[in-house]
Scaffold this active site. Sequence first.
Site, PDB file in Angstrom:
ATOM      1  N   GLY A 149       0.813  -1.214   0.000  1.00 45.87           N
ATOM      2  CA  GLY A 149       0.000   0.000   0.000  1.00 45.87           C
ATOM      3  C   GLY A 149       0.843   1.259   0.000  1.00 45.87           C
ATOM      4  N   GLU A 174      -1.458  -9.619  -4.476  1.00 47.90           N
ATOM      5  CA  GLU A 174      -0.214 -10.141  -5.027  1.00 47.90           C
ATOM      6  C   GLU A 174       0.481  -9.154  -5.966  1.00 47.90           C
ATOM      7  OE1 GLU A 174      -0.947 -13.675  -7.239  1.00 47.90           O
ATOM      8  OE2 GLU A 174      -2.556 -12.823  -8.443  1.00 47.90           O
ATOM      9  N   LYS A 225      -9.637   1.557   4.588  1.00 45.86           N
ATOM     10  CA  LYS A 225      -9.684   2.955   5.017  1.00 45.86           C
ATOM     11  C   LYS A 225     -10.585   3.835   4.159  1.00 45.86           C
ATOM     12  CE  LYS A 225      -5.292   3.709   2.575  1.00 45.86           C
ATOM     13  NZ  LYS A 225      -3.883   4.084   2.733  1.00 45.86           N
ATOM     14  N   LYS A 267      -9.540   9.840  11.988  1.00 44.76           N
ATOM     15  CA  LYS A 267     -10.963   9.470  11.933  1.00 44.76           C
ATOM     16  C   LYS A 267     -11.352   8.516  13.062  1.00 44.76           C
ATOM     17  CE  LYS A 267     -11.392  10.414   7.018  1.00 44.76           C
ATOM     18  NZ  LYS A 267     -10.116  11.165   6.968  1.00 44.76           N
ATOM     19  N   LYS A 279     -11.241   1.534  13.434  1.00 44.93           N
ATOM     20  CA  LYS A 279      -9.845   1.868  13.730  1.00 44.93           C
ATOM     21  C   LYS A 279      -9.673   2.248  15.201  1.00 44.93           C
ATOM     22  CE  LYS A 279      -6.735   2.225  11.206  1.00 44.93           C
ATOM     23  NZ  LYS A 279      -5.664   1.261  10.883  1.00 44.93           N
ATOM     24  N   LEU A 306      -1.329  12.920   1.520  1.00 41.87           N
ATOM     25  CA  LEU A 306      -1.460  13.303   0.120  1.00 41.87           C
ATOM     26  C   LEU A 306      -0.984  12.186  -0.796  1.00 41.87           C
ATOM     27  CD1 LEU A 306      -0.198  16.983   0.383  1.00 41.87           C
ATOM     28  CD2 LEU A 306      -2.475  16.281  -0.331  1.00 41.87           C
ATOM     29  N   VAL A 312      -8.944  11.709  -1.205  1.00 44.53           N
ATOM     30  CA  VAL A 312      -9.811  12.313  -2.217  1.00 44.53           C
ATOM     31  C   VAL A 312      -9.064  13.318  -3.088  1.00 44.53           C
ATOM     32  CG1 VAL A 312     -10.617  14.279  -0.821  1.00 44.53           C
ATOM     33  CG2 VAL A 312     -12.130  13.273  -2.553  1.00 44.53           C
ATOM     34  N   ARG A 396     -21.556  13.691   3.485  1.00 45.85           N
ATOM     35  CA  ARG A 396     -21.959  12.289   3.530  1.00 45.85           C
ATOM     36  C   ARG A 396     -22.252  11.870   4.965  1.00 45.85           C
ATOM     37  NH1 ARG A 396     -16.743  10.518   0.090  1.00 45.85           N
ATOM     38  NH2 ARG A 396     -15.879  11.643   1.859  1.00 45.85           N
TER      39      ARG A 396
END
Length: 467
Positions: A149, A174, A225, A267, A279, A306, A312, A396
């Site tokens: 990641g 993978e 996340k 968050k 989390k 970032l 986003v 949201r």
Amino acid sequence: MVLKRTLIIGGGEGAHYVFHTLTSRATSEYQIIGLLDDCSDVKLNKIPRFGGLNQLKEVVRTEDIECVLLAIPSLEHTKRKQILDTCISLQIETQVLPILQDIFAGKEKIAMRPVAYQDIIERDEFELDYQKVARMVNSKTILVTGAGGSIGSEITRQIMRGNPRKLILLGHGEASIYNIHRELKKAHPDVELVPCIADIQNKERLTAVFETHRPDIVYHAAAHKHVPLMEENSSEAIANNAQGTWNLAEVANKFNVDKFVMISTDKAVKPTTVMGASKRVAEKIVQLFNQMSQTHFCVVRFGNVLGSRGSVVPLFHDQICNGEPVTLTHPDMERYFMTIPEASKLVIQASMLTVGGEIFVLDMGEPIKILDVIHKLIDLTGQKRETVSIEFIGIRKGEKVQEELFENHEEKPVLIFDKIFVGEDNPHPAELVDIQLLLDNYMGFTEQERKEQLFRLVELDWRYEKI
């Protein structure tokens, strides 16, 4: 075709590369008018030098410059920021050569690119003492979850600069593990690298990995996340973020890992979403295991990163470049921001400071209005703000206008290192039973019951007295 009147900033090798690349193209859209460089004797073919870097604003106006090419990849961060701020104020198209460390790390090619969201962060980045990193990891086996990641892969790059004995790249995907393994193997052929495809929800698989490799330090970056997606998939948020963290903590304790560092998010503070609550439960799990283990468990919490997956801001950048309306939930929306390399460096620094049980909170600077970020991105593409449509689509479910970094009940945070705070918080041991009950039974709940039970665990912060 009308060519853009273009100014090159820099007169060194980077500028020569840019000049020869652009002038050799038959279809180039740039007319190189001149250059700026603080060195008065630089030469770039027959292109005139108009002065030093501090004359940028004046030269853009007097020479009717339409595009600026920043071609000094080694430029110090503060000066780089000053130039980009000037370009923002002039609302002029700007392109940059990547910074040297990104070129050397193989993350970017030696080529001009439009200014991106990473370039507009308004802070001096934290620098690691790699000699200290080397002393911590040199003879150790390091395991990174979520190693493919955005945060996990950058942690592996930083750790490799300390020359560990062995690095285990653990991840579920993978393709991403293959890519980071290939990158690191090429850059560090002498370090033993182990690509490990494993799901942290599978405790038996984790046990086999730990038994084989006996890691000394674990950096736990694997997580779901994406806030809206987890709102609709609460079972997966609990399974990955909470159950997966429990599995890892249990196995780390069993095999006497020295340090366990979990990466969390702002968050998780007073969470209003499933992702944030899952989390927060994971944070509790880590701190509770610290109370009964010889392993030093800690949490590192920070805000938006970032360029990370799930952020986003790359979406805004793509919308602007593709001529699409930019979608923002609310004009007053604010977030804390830092870059992927800085967040990863601070995670490693926190791992050198831990004695167990801490929630380290990274100094994110001042919160930034998302609308300001969008405006800067528009300016640096050379477009006019009034030509880019911004649609406010409404907040949201569960989304906050402002995020926070500390819970009310956490002790007053103390700055224990440059850009690293620590907040004291010790969950009550009884919470471990409540968490285990959820993890054992959540799949039998309805979606509504699952969310109710998850948020009930978060509210335990106020139900139990601190120890």
